[in-house]
Design a protein around this motif. Structure first.
Motif, PDB file in Angstrom:
ATOM      1  N   MET A   1       0.839  -1.178   0.000  1.00  9.99           N
ATOM      2  CA  MET A   1       0.000   0.000   0.000  1.00  9.99           C
ATOM      3  C   MET A   1       0.880   1.235   0.000  1.00  9.99           C
ATOM      4  O   MET A   1       1.891   1.275   0.677  1.00  9.99           O
ATOM      5  CB  MET A   1      -0.899   0.017   1.216  1.00  9.99           C
ATOM      6  N   ALA A   2       0.465   2.219  -0.740  1.00 11.78           N
ATOM      7  CA  ALA A   2       1.185   3.488  -0.778  1.00 11.78           C
ATOM      8  C   ALA A   2       0.259   4.587  -0.274  1.00 11.78           C
ATOM      9  O   ALA A   2      -0.878   4.709  -0.730  1.00 11.78           O
ATOM     10  CB  ALA A   2       1.640   3.800  -2.193  1.00 11.78           C
ATOM     11  N   ILE A   3       0.733   5.372   0.660  1.00 13.63           N
ATOM     12  CA  ILE A   3      -0.039   6.496   1.176  1.00 13.63           C
ATOM     13  C   ILE A   3       0.040   7.624   0.154  1.00 13.63           C
ATOM     14  O   ILE A   3       1.120   8.016  -0.263  1.00 13.63           O
ATOM     15  CB  ILE A   3       0.518   6.973   2.523  1.00 13.63           C
ATOM     16  N   LEU A  36      -6.312   8.182   6.112  1.00 11.25           N
ATOM     17  CA  LEU A  36      -5.226   8.031   5.151  1.00 11.25           C
ATOM     18  C   LEU A  36      -5.843   7.546   3.854  1.00 11.25           C
ATOM     19  O   LEU A  36      -6.686   6.649   3.849  1.00 11.25           O
ATOM     20  CB  LEU A  36      -4.188   7.005   5.622  1.00 11.25           C
ATOM     21  N   PHE A  37      -5.424   8.145   2.765  1.00 10.75           N
ATOM     22  CA  PHE A  37      -5.859   7.723   1.441  1.00 10.75           C
ATOM     23  C   PHE A  37      -4.704   6.945   0.834  1.00 10.75           C
ATOM     24  O   PHE A  37      -3.575   7.446   0.764  1.00 10.75           O
ATOM     25  CB  PHE A  37      -6.210   8.940   0.583  1.00 10.75           C
ATOM     26  N   LEU A  53      -4.803   9.588  16.654  1.00  7.54           N
ATOM     27  CA  LEU A  53      -4.313  10.769  15.946  1.00  7.54           C
ATOM     28  C   LEU A  53      -2.798  10.782  15.808  1.00  7.54           C
ATOM     29  O   LEU A  53      -2.263  11.129  14.754  1.00  7.54           O
ATOM     30  CB  LEU A  53      -4.786  12.033  16.660  1.00  7.54           C
ATOM     31  N   GLN A  54      -2.082  10.415  16.860  1.00  3.26           N
ATOM     32  CA  GLN A  54      -0.621  10.440  16.806  1.00  3.26           C
ATOM     33  C   GLN A  54      -0.074   9.398  15.828  1.00  3.26           C
ATOM     34  O   GLN A  54       0.869   9.661  15.094  1.00  3.26           O
ATOM     35  CB  GLN A  54      -0.008  10.216  18.193  1.00  3.26           C
ATOM     36  N   TYR A  55      -0.651   8.216  15.832  1.00  7.91           N
ATOM     37  CA  TYR A  55      -0.200   7.161  14.932  1.00  7.91           C
ATOM     38  C   TYR A  55      -0.389   7.590  13.477  1.00  7.91           C
ATOM     39  O   TYR A  55       0.512   7.450  12.651  1.00  7.91           O
ATOM     40  CB  TYR A  55      -0.965   5.870  15.221  1.00  7.91           C
ATOM     41  N   THR A  56      -1.542   8.135  13.175  1.00  6.85           N
ATOM     42  CA  THR A  56      -1.823   8.566  11.816  1.00  6.85           C
ATOM     43  C   THR A  56      -0.905   9.713  11.400  1.00  6.85           C
ATOM     44  O   THR A  56      -0.423   9.755  10.269  1.00  6.85           O
ATOM     45  CB  THR A  56      -3.292   9.011  11.689  1.00  6.85           C
ATOM     46  N   ALA A  57      -0.655  10.633  12.311  1.00  5.89           N
ATOM     47  CA  ALA A  57       0.200  11.781  12.005  1.00  5.89           C
ATOM     48  C   ALA A  57       1.616  11.355  11.619  1.00  5.89           C
ATOM     49  O   ALA A  57       2.283  12.038  10.853  1.00  5.89           O
ATOM     50  CB  ALA A  57       0.239  12.733  13.195  1.00  5.89           C
ATOM     51  N   MET A  58       2.080  10.216  12.135  1.00  6.69           N
ATOM     52  CA  MET A  58       3.406   9.704  11.769  1.00  6.69           C
ATOM     53  C   MET A  58       3.499   9.450  10.267  1.00  6.69           C
ATOM     54  O   MET A  58       4.553   9.626   9.669  1.00  6.69           O
ATOM     55  CB  MET A  58       3.703   8.378  12.469  1.00  6.69           C
ATOM     56  N   PHE A  59       2.411   9.018   9.655  1.00 10.69           N
ATOM     57  CA  PHE A  59       2.435   8.634   8.250  1.00 10.69           C
ATOM     58  C   PHE A  59       2.180   9.797   7.295  1.00 10.69           C
ATOM     59  O   PHE A  59       2.556   9.735   6.133  1.00 10.69           O
ATOM     60  CB  PHE A  59       1.415   7.533   7.984  1.00 10.69           C
ATOM     61  N   ALA A  60       1.532  10.853   7.767  1.00 20.71           N
ATOM     62  CA  ALA A  60       1.174  11.971   6.884  1.00 20.71           C
ATOM     63  C   ALA A  60       2.379  12.568   6.157  1.00 20.71           C
ATOM     64  O   ALA A  60       2.314  12.767   4.942  1.00 20.71           O
ATOM     65  CB  ALA A  60       0.415  13.031   7.667  1.00 20.71           C
ATOM     66  N   PRO A  61       3.505  12.850   6.822  1.00 22.56           N
ATOM     67  CA  PRO A  61       4.644  13.423   6.086  1.00 22.56           C
ATOM     68  C   PRO A  61       5.263  12.447   5.079  1.00 22.56           C
ATOM     69  O   PRO A  61       5.985  12.861   4.181  1.00 22.56           O
ATOM     70  CB  PRO A  61       5.658  13.754   7.175  1.00 22.56           C
ATOM     71  N   ALA A  62       4.964  11.165   5.240  1.00 26.62           N
ATOM     72  CA  ALA A  62       5.568  10.149   4.374  1.00 26.62           C
ATOM     73  C   ALA A  62       4.726   9.829   3.151  1.00 26.62           C
ATOM     74  O   ALA A  62       5.057   8.937   2.392  1.00 26.62           O
ATOM     75  CB  ALA A  62       5.803   8.876   5.182  1.00 26.62           C
ATOM     76  N   ALA A  63       3.644  10.564   2.974  1.00 26.34           N
ATOM     77  CA  ALA A  63       2.784  10.308   1.814  1.00 26.34           C
ATOM     78  C   ALA A  63       3.615  10.335   0.540  1.00 26.34           C
ATOM     79  O   ALA A  63       4.503  11.160   0.381  1.00 26.34           O
ATOM     80  CB  ALA A  63       1.665  11.341   1.748  1.00 26.34           C
ATOM     81  N   HIS A  64       3.353   9.405  -0.329  1.00 27.76           N
ATOM     82  CA  HIS A  64       4.019   9.235  -1.625  1.00 27.76           C
ATOM     83  C   HIS A  64       5.413   8.602  -1.509  1.00 27.76           C
ATOM     84  O   HIS A  64       6.055   8.386  -2.519  1.00 27.76           O
ATOM     85  CB  HIS A  64       4.142  10.563  -2.391  1.00 27.76           C
ATOM     86  N   THR A  65       5.874   8.315  -0.299  1.00 30.53           N
ATOM     87  CA  THR A  65       7.226   7.767  -0.170  1.00 30.53           C
ATOM     88  C   THR A  65       7.269   6.406   0.504  1.00 30.53           C
ATOM     89  O   THR A  65       8.285   5.728   0.425  1.00 30.53           O
ATOM     90  CB  THR A  65       8.136   8.723   0.635  1.00 30.53           C
ATOM     91  N   LEU A  66       6.199   5.993   1.159  1.00 31.03           N
ATOM     92  CA  LEU A  66       6.198   4.726   1.892  1.00 31.03           C
ATOM     93  C   LEU A  66       5.426   3.653   1.153  1.00 31.03           C
ATOM     94  O   LEU A  66       4.354   3.917   0.614  1.00 31.03           O
ATOM     95  CB  LEU A  66       5.526   4.900   3.259  1.00 31.03           C
ATOM     96  N   GLU A  67       5.950   2.455   1.171  1.00 31.63           N
ATOM     97  CA  GLU A  67       5.222   1.273   0.700  1.00 31.63           C
ATOM     98  C   GLU A  67       5.104   0.352   1.912  1.00 31.63           C
ATOM     99  O   GLU A  67       6.100  -0.085   2.465  1.00 31.63           O
ATOM    100  CB  GLU A  67       5.994   0.566  -0.417  1.00 31.63           C
ATOM    101  N   LEU A  68       3.878   0.091   2.342  1.00 27.53           N
ATOM    102  CA  LEU A  68       3.654  -0.701   3.546  1.00 27.53           C
ATOM    103  C   LEU A  68       2.656  -1.809   3.277  1.00 27.53           C
ATOM    104  O   LEU A  68       1.807  -1.688   2.396  1.00 27.53           O
ATOM    105  CB  LEU A  68       3.122   0.203   4.667  1.00 27.53           C
TER     106      LEU A  68
END
Length: 87
Positions: A1-3, A36-37, A53-68
């Motif tokens: 999955m990619a954010i 998260l989309f 909220l904190q867990y989700t916020a960790m991923f927001a800056p990584a949008a378009h760069t993480l594959e999970l």
């Protein structure tokens, strides 16, 4: 999955049907949901909802760069739906 994006929405701003569906999945509804989309490996769009909220916020800056893998999200995002949807 990619954010590919993120958002947030107040619980009371959701339609009644959405509030009931989400509240069945957790003990106490939060004041605000984080979203998260994502796109899966087949390029299908998904919306992941989380009360953490904190867990989700960790991923927001990584949008378009993480594959999970999905299993990473399954405990913190108790609800998901196909397509990119706020409600």
């Amino acid at each position: 999955m990619a954010i590919v994006g993120h958002s947030r929405i107040r619980h009371l701003a959701l339609p009644e049907r959405s509030r009931r569906s989400l509240q069945r999945l957790i003990e106490t509804a939060p004041d605000e949901w984080r979203l998260l989309f994502v796109r899966d490996s087949r390029d299908r769009r998904w919306t992941l909802n989380s009360a953490d909220l904190q867990y989700t916020a960790m991923f927001a800056p990584a949008a378009h760069t993480l594959e999970l893998t999905f299993d990473i999200f399954s405990t913190e995002f108790p609800c998901w739906k196909s397509g990119w949807q706020i409600s």
